[in-house]
Structure formats: C-alpha cells, structure tokens
Design a protein around this motif. Structure first.
Motif, PDB file in Angstrom:
ATOM      1  N   VAL A   1       0.837  -1.203   0.000  1.00  0.00           N
ATOM      2  CA  VAL A   1       0.000   0.000   0.000  1.00  0.00           C
ATOM      3  C   VAL A   1       0.871   1.252   0.000  1.00  0.00           C
ATOM      4  O   VAL A   1       0.613   2.212  -0.735  1.00  0.00           O
ATOM      5  N   GLY A   2       1.926   1.245   0.806  1.00  0.00           N
ATOM      6  CA  GLY A   2       2.838   2.389   0.837  1.00  0.00           C
ATOM      7  C   GLY A   2       3.522   2.619  -0.502  1.00  0.00           C
ATOM      8  O   GLY A   2       3.675   3.760  -0.946  1.00  0.00           O
ATOM      9  N   ALA A   3       3.913   1.536  -1.160  1.00  0.00           N
ATOM     10  CA  ALA A   3       4.546   1.670  -2.474  1.00  0.00           C
ATOM     11  C   ALA A   3       3.567   2.226  -3.498  1.00  0.00           C
ATOM     12  O   ALA A   3       3.935   3.062  -4.324  1.00  0.00           O
ATOM     13  N   TYR A   4       2.320   1.774  -3.431  1.00  0.00           N
ATOM     14  CA  TYR A   4       1.313   2.292  -4.363  1.00  0.00           C
ATOM     15  C   TYR A   4       1.056   3.781  -4.116  1.00  0.00           C
ATOM     16  O   TYR A   4       0.934   4.557  -5.072  1.00  0.00           O
ATOM     17  N   LEU A   5       0.998   4.181  -2.856  1.00  0.00           N
ATOM     18  CA  LEU A   5       0.791   5.604  -2.551  1.00  0.00           C
ATOM     19  C   LEU A   5       1.965   6.456  -3.017  1.00  0.00           C
ATOM     20  O   LEU A   5       1.773   7.568  -3.523  1.00  0.00           O
ATOM     21  N   LEU A   6       3.185   5.934  -2.869  1.00  0.00           N
ATOM     22  CA  LEU A   6       4.357   6.659  -3.393  1.00  0.00           C
ATOM     23  C   LEU A   6       4.305   6.773  -4.916  1.00  0.00           C
ATOM     24  O   LEU A   6       4.655   7.810  -5.482  1.00  0.00           O
ATOM     25  N   TYR A   7       3.878   5.708  -5.570  1.00  0.00           N
ATOM     26  CA  TYR A   7       3.750   5.733  -7.024  1.00  0.00           C
ATOM     27  C   TYR A   7       2.743   6.795  -7.458  1.00  0.00           C
ATOM     28  O   TYR A   7       2.961   7.498  -8.438  1.00  0.00           O
ATOM     29  N   ARG A   8       1.634   6.886  -6.747  1.00  0.00           N
ATOM     30  CA  ARG A   8       0.602   7.872  -7.096  1.00  0.00           C
ATOM     31  C   ARG A   8       1.095   9.298  -6.924  1.00  0.00           C
ATOM     32  O   ARG A   8       0.625  10.198  -7.624  1.00  0.00           O
ATOM     33  N   LYS A   9       2.026   9.533  -5.997  1.00  0.00           N
ATOM     34  CA  LYS A   9       2.530  10.880  -5.778  1.00  0.00           C
ATOM     35  C   LYS A   9       3.526  11.329  -6.845  1.00  0.00           C
ATOM     36  O   LYS A   9       3.852  12.495  -6.931  1.00  0.00           O
ATOM     37  N   LEU A  10       4.026  10.396  -7.640  1.00  0.00           N
ATOM     38  CA  LEU A  10       4.979  10.753  -8.703  1.00  0.00           C
ATOM     39  C   LEU A  10       4.345  11.669  -9.717  1.00  0.00           C
ATOM     40  O   LEU A  10       3.263  11.568 -10.145  1.00  0.00           O
TER      41      LEU A  10
END
Length: 80
Positions: A71-80
C-alpha cells in the motif's frame, strides 16, 4: 517522471520486499506478533496433454507488514 506499468510493478516489488524485511525484523517483538503472522496462498495448476506435460507451483506468504509495504509503495507511485 512518466508513469508506466513497469514503474508500478517495480514500486510494488520494492514495497513488498521492504514489508517482508520489516516483518522479519519485528518477528522477535511479542507485542507486534499480529503484524508478522503469515497466511499462505497456494496455486498448483498441472496438465498432461500427452504431448506436453506441465506442473507449476506458486506459493505466496502474506503478512500485514507486506500488505502495508504494498500500500505504501502504491501511494508513493501515485505521488509521482
């Protein structure tokens, strides 16, 4: 940075590995045992077609830390 499927997959793999490592580090803490309790998901397709025979075994062990890492990795991806 351009978002792509390959970048998402890399982020998810890194997040999963990070969650697994954190889960292994927290395994010795009794108060956080609920984070490190694993569930195994297994899939074993096989076929014998007289010409081709295959067997495949996939085993996934998930715990709460690895899911939090995803989930954290997906949220970081979305912030790109």
């Amino acid at each position: 940075m351009k978002k792509s499927t390959f970048t998402l997959i890399i982020f998810l793999i890194v997040g999963l590995i990070t969650g697994i490592i954190i889960g292994q580090l927290l395994a010795s803490v009794p108060a956080l045992a609920f984070l490190t309790k694993s569930v195994q998901i297994s899939w074993e397709p096989k076929a014998d077609l007289q010409v081709v025979k295959y067997e495949f075994h996939l085993l996934v062990k998930l715990n709460l830390c690895s899911i939090i890492g995803l989930v954290g990795a997906y949220l970081l991806y979305r912030k790109l």
